[in-house]
Design a protein around this motif. Structure first.
Motif, PDB file in Angstrom:
ATOM      1  N   LEU A 148       1.471  -1.438   0.311  1.00 47.41           N
ATOM      2  CA  LEU A 148      -0.128  -0.134  -0.044  1.00 47.41           C
ATOM      3  C   LEU A 148       0.951   0.778  -0.262  1.00 47.41           C
ATOM      4  O   LEU A 148       0.536   2.871   0.144  1.00 47.41           O
ATOM      5  N   VAL A 149       2.158   1.365  -0.875  1.00 47.98           N
ATOM      6  CA  VAL A 149       3.296   2.222  -0.611  1.00 47.98           C
ATOM      7  C   VAL A 149       2.758   3.214  -1.621  1.00 47.98           C
ATOM      8  O   VAL A 149       2.733   2.183  -2.571  1.00 47.98           O
ATOM      9  N   SER A 150       2.725   4.372  -2.018  1.00 44.50           N
ATOM     10  CA  SER A 150       2.103   4.872  -3.045  1.00 44.50           C
ATOM     11  C   SER A 150       3.265   5.233  -3.763  1.00 44.50           C
ATOM     12  O   SER A 150       3.272   5.785  -5.367  1.00 44.50           O
ATOM     13  N   THR A 151       4.500   5.505  -3.178  1.00 40.07           N
ATOM     14  CA  THR A 151       5.685   5.351  -4.301  1.00 40.07           C
ATOM     15  C   THR A 151       6.679   4.153  -4.398  1.00 40.07           C
ATOM     16  O   THR A 151       6.604   3.339  -3.701  1.00 40.07           O
ATOM     17  N   GLY A 152       7.409   4.126  -4.722  1.00 37.07           N
ATOM     18  CA  GLY A 152       8.727   3.689  -5.390  1.00 37.07           C
ATOM     19  C   GLY A 152       9.937   3.918  -6.188  1.00 37.07           C
ATOM     20  O   GLY A 152       9.724   4.990  -6.581  1.00 37.07           O
ATOM     21  N   ALA A 153      11.070   3.646  -5.489  1.00 37.52           N
ATOM     22  CA  ALA A 153      11.979   4.447  -6.490  1.00 37.52           C
ATOM     23  C   ALA A 153      13.268   3.033  -7.093  1.00 37.52           C
ATOM     24  O   ALA A 153      13.591   2.085  -6.177  1.00 37.52           O
ATOM     25  N   TYR A 154      14.494   3.728  -8.023  1.00 32.78           N
ATOM     26  CA  TYR A 154      15.242   2.661  -8.090  1.00 32.78           C
ATOM     27  C   TYR A 154      16.311   3.247  -9.115  1.00 32.78           C
ATOM     28  O   TYR A 154      16.253   4.972  -8.940  1.00 32.78           O
ATOM     29  N   CYS A 155      17.468   3.111  -8.623  1.00 36.39           N
ATOM     30  CA  CYS A 155      18.591   3.413  -9.506  1.00 36.39           C
ATOM     31  C   CYS A 155      19.058   3.576 -10.460  1.00 36.39           C
ATOM     32  O   CYS A 155      18.370   3.156 -11.141  1.00 36.39           O
ATOM     33  N   ALA A 156      19.429   5.035 -11.856  1.00 31.04           N
ATOM     34  CA  ALA A 156      19.784   4.784 -12.473  1.00 31.04           C
ATOM     35  C   ALA A 156      20.456   3.183 -13.319  1.00 31.04           C
ATOM     36  O   ALA A 156      21.258   2.540 -12.641  1.00 31.04           O
ATOM     37  N   GLY A 157      20.014   3.316 -14.266  1.00 28.42           N
ATOM     38  CA  GLY A 157      19.747   1.554 -15.206  1.00 28.42           C
ATOM     39  C   GLY A 157      19.028   0.517 -14.060  1.00 28.42           C
ATOM     40  O   GLY A 157      19.881  -0.473 -14.358  1.00 28.42           O
ATOM     41  N   ASN A 240      13.391   8.925  -2.108  1.00 30.38           N
ATOM     42  CA  ASN A 240      12.250   9.146  -1.229  1.00 30.38           C
ATOM     43  C   ASN A 240      11.646   7.903  -1.050  1.00 30.38           C
ATOM     44  O   ASN A 240      10.971   6.822  -1.626  1.00 30.38           O
ATOM     45  N   ALA A 241      12.117   7.655   0.468  1.00 26.12           N
ATOM     46  CA  ALA A 241      10.769   6.502   0.417  1.00 26.12           C
ATOM     47  C   ALA A 241       9.505   6.488   1.451  1.00 26.12           C
ATOM     48  O   ALA A 241       9.944   6.796   2.939  1.00 26.12           O
ATOM     49  N   ALA A 242       8.878   6.798   1.433  1.00 23.08           N
ATOM     50  CA  ALA A 242       7.233   7.146   1.540  1.00 23.08           C
ATOM     51  C   ALA A 242       7.645   6.003   2.708  1.00 23.08           C
ATOM     52  O   ALA A 242       7.328   4.403   2.093  1.00 23.08           O
ATOM     53  N   ILE A 243       6.457   5.968   3.967  1.00 27.32           N
ATOM     54  CA  ILE A 243       6.097   5.059   4.564  1.00 27.32           C
ATOM     55  C   ILE A 243       4.625   4.813   4.854  1.00 27.32           C
ATOM     56  O   ILE A 243       4.137   6.685   5.229  1.00 27.32           O
ATOM     57  N   VAL A 244       4.397   4.152   5.154  1.00 24.02           N
ATOM     58  CA  VAL A 244       2.344   4.381   5.059  1.00 24.02           C
ATOM     59  C   VAL A 244       2.582   3.296   7.050  1.00 24.02           C
ATOM     60  O   VAL A 244       2.762   1.730   6.965  1.00 24.02           O
ATOM     61  N   SER A 245       1.053   3.892   6.972  1.00 20.11           N
ATOM     62  CA  SER A 245       0.590   2.731   8.535  1.00 20.11           C
ATOM     63  C   SER A 245      -0.436   1.780   8.435  1.00 20.11           C
ATOM     64  O   SER A 245      -1.461   2.617   7.845  1.00 20.11           O
ATOM     65  N   SER A 246      -0.536   0.913   9.098  1.00 18.80           N
ATOM     66  CA  SER A 246      -1.597  -0.132   7.887  1.00 18.80           C
ATOM     67  C   SER A 246      -2.722   0.465   8.988  1.00 18.80           C
ATOM     68  O   SER A 246      -3.806  -0.244   8.605  1.00 18.80           O
ATOM     69  N   LEU A 247      -2.521   1.026  10.171  1.00 22.05           N
ATOM     70  CA  LEU A 247      -4.253   0.934  10.886  1.00 22.05           C
ATOM     71  C   LEU A 247      -4.343   2.882  10.324  1.00 22.05           C
ATOM     72  O   LEU A 247      -5.059   3.270  11.482  1.00 22.05           O
ATOM     73  N   GLY A 248      -3.534   3.555   9.754  1.00 22.89           N
ATOM     74  CA  GLY A 248      -3.965   4.402   9.119  1.00 22.89           C
ATOM     75  C   GLY A 248      -2.774   5.683  10.237  1.00 22.89           C
ATOM     76  O   GLY A 248      -2.657   5.068  11.062  1.00 22.89           O
ATOM     77  N   ASN A 249      -3.348   6.669  10.425  1.00 24.91           N
ATOM     78  CA  ASN A 249      -2.440   7.888  11.294  1.00 24.91           C
ATOM     79  C   ASN A 249      -3.065   8.777  10.942  1.00 24.91           C
ATOM     80  O   ASN A 249      -3.346   9.778   9.769  1.00 24.91           O
ATOM     81  N   PRO A 250      -3.866   9.953  12.558  1.00 25.64           N
ATOM     82  CA  PRO A 250      -3.937   8.793  13.794  1.00 25.64           C
ATOM     83  C   PRO A 250      -4.237   7.093  13.368  1.00 25.64           C
ATOM     84  O   PRO A 250      -5.166   7.477  12.747  1.00 25.64           O
ATOM     85  N   TYR A 251      -3.351   6.566  14.523  1.00 28.59           N
ATOM     86  CA  TYR A 251      -4.328   5.069  14.797  1.00 28.59           C
ATOM     87  C   TYR A 251      -5.015   4.596  15.432  1.00 28.59           C
ATOM     88  O   TYR A 251      -4.304   4.722  17.585  1.00 28.59           O
ATOM     89  N   CYS A 252      -5.560   3.597  16.432  1.00 30.46           N
ATOM     90  CA  CYS A 252      -6.216   2.828  17.143  1.00 30.46           C
ATOM     91  C   CYS A 252      -5.056   2.445  18.052  1.00 30.46           C
ATOM     92  O   CYS A 252      -5.178   0.963  16.825  1.00 30.46           O
TER      93      CYS A 252
END
Length: 487
Positions: A148-157, A240-252
């Motif tokens: 569920l992370v909305s981004t990804g990145a790769y190195c040149a080549g 950029n390394a996006a981070i997501v929380s499985s229970l949302g943010n704020p979370y219970c």
């Protein structure tokens, strides 16, 4: 009787043949090509009923035991190994045209299926129907990719691997749980347009863009698709390394641990509030805390980093009394809790039983015992906090006694454990109290006696010990005597 001639025998033979031919003609039936009551057979658990209509002639040719069977071809329209998808009850269909309902198997997936109709008495087979698309949507809900992370990145080549999550996060219904399913990946070309990229459960990406995947249900519409993931090439060796929380943010936190996920890489290191988290070296990290969490991701020839200010919805609260309390039987204790909980509910207990009517933030306790107060947040995160405290009867340190005792038994039973003297000699009367051992050693000398001797263990043996006291009042009146300490 006349003997039959050759002519009469010949005429009898012709008549017999005509009767036989007539009977055979009546025993045959012709079944027309089935007409479909649909253009696509897009089935699911909630819908799997389709109709076909056909004619047959003559109606009188059907035997009372006749059954009509609907056969379905394979996905290429081939009937070499057909699948029977419906059989009518014997003799239930007698008039033409006839309409029969059927369902398709859960393994159905293709664009060129056909059906045909067969009768059993007499035996006959219709022509094939026109081809049609048919899919049983065994999984028909959104699912996640890339944790569920909305981004990804790769190195040149290099490249970045996108994968369907199994089982995924939260309530994700991963289509990987259904081995018969296949998948198609797409790349967005505009806000509402996209192009097909590749088939399969994973996709290796080496071109920047936004990607997603669908379960392959052909021309049938479906809700079985993934979230979008935007892939970029690392600039100047950093991404950029996006981070997501499985229970949302704020979370219970009442829902359990939340899972923090980041982009895929070769290795990972997680931090909390700038401090390294020992052994937190996976793509995901679980926690039930609040704080600034960050991650460093090794992508090979470059790296990525990201952070998230994670907030727990657990509310703050305090109580105005300590865990242990004392009061006299004539007193009461007002206990109050304060909280930031939204729409809180308060429940008070005494010795494990609910105190009826005690539903406010404050409670005036008049009984001795073990108490508990529960604070429940009823809006948003349904969470609670409990406080425990006890109330015991306070000991009277300065009871009225008539005489100075000469015997005590400090054995911890709260009876005669300390040397309690009349109130005219205790703290506040400016009376000096001296206690000495039988060897003349002063063990206590004070003008503020609190009826609390001995405070320390006297290490008593089986032999009773004798101490001596001297009490001198403010007007220099003196009392002397002995104190026998028994075990």
């Amino acid at each position: 009787m006349l003997k039959p001639t050759f002519l009469t025998q010949f005429l009898y033979g012709i008549c017999l043949c005509l009767v036989t031919m007539t009977q055979r003609a009546h025993a045959q039936v012709v079944i027309g090509t089935p007409n479909l009551g649909f253009t696509q057979a897009c089935a699911s658990e909630s819908f799997n009923t389709f109709n076909t209509t056909f004619i047959f002639s003559p109606e009188s040719a059907l035997n009372a035991s006749n059954e009509f069977t609907i056969e379905m071809s394979d996905a290429d329209g081939d009937f070499s190994d057909p699948t029977i998808i419906h059989t009518t009850a014997a003799g239930s269909v007698t008039t033409s045209p006839a309409t029969i309902a059927f369902s398709i198997p859960e393994t159905t997936a293709g664009e060129n299926y056909r059906i045909r109709i067969k009768s059993s008495a007499p035996v006959a087979t219709s022509s094939r129907s026109v081809p049609f698309a048919a899919y049983y949507k065994i999984q028909d809900s959104p699912f996640t990719i890339n944790n569920l992370v909305s981004t990804g990145a790769y190195c040149a080549g290099g490249s970045y691997l996108l994968s369907i999550d199994n089982p995924g996060n939260g309530n994700n219904d991963s289509p990987l749980l259904y081995p018969s399913l296949t998948f198609k990946w797409y790349k967005e070309t505009g806000p509402t347009t996209f192009v097909f990229v590749a088939d399969g459960p994973t996709l290796s990406v080496n071109t920047e863009g936004t990607y997603f995947v669908r379960t392959n249900y052909g021309t049938c519409t479906s809700d079985s698709f993934s979230n979008r993931v935007t892939i970029s090439e690392a600039v100047s060796g950093e991404a950029n390394a996006a981070i997501v929380s499985s229970l949302g943010n704020p979370y219970c936190p009442e829902q359990g641990l939340t899972t923090l996920s980041t982009i895929g890489g070769l290795s990972y290191q997680w931090y909390k509030d700038g401090n390294i988290i020992v052994d937190a070296t996976s793509q995901m990290y679980q926690t039930n805390e609040s704080g600034m969490f960050s991650v460093q991701v090794d992508l090979g020839d470059c790296s990525a980093s990201g952070s998230i200010d994670l907030v727990s919805e657990l509310f703050d609260s305090t109580i105005n009394v300590p865990e242990f309390n004392e009061m006299s039987s004539e007193e009461s204790l007002l206990v109050t809790v304060t909280t930031t909980a939204i729409n809180p509910e308060f429940t008070w207990y005494l010795n494990g039983s609910i105190i009826i009517g005690a539903t406010e933030a404050s409670f005036e306790a008049t009984e001795f015992g073990d108490y508990e107060v529960s604070i429940m947040q009823t809006t948003g995160c349904m969470t609670s906090v409990e406080y425990l405290f006890s109330i015991e009867e306070a000991l009277d340190l300065f009871p009225e006694v008539e005489h100075i005792p000469n015997l005590i038994s400090p054995n911890g039973d709260s009876i005669n454990d300390t040397w309690i003297i009349p109130t005219t000699y205790v703290s506040g009367t400016d009376t000096e109290v001296i206690i000495m051992s039988n060897q003349g050693k002063v063990v206590l000398q004070t003008k503020d006696y609190l009826n609390n001797w001995p405070e320390n263990d006297l290490k008593l043996t089986s032999i009773n010990q004798v101490y001596y006291y001297i009490i001198t009042t403010s007007d220099n009146k003196t009392k002397k005597g002995s104190i026998t300490v028994v075990k």
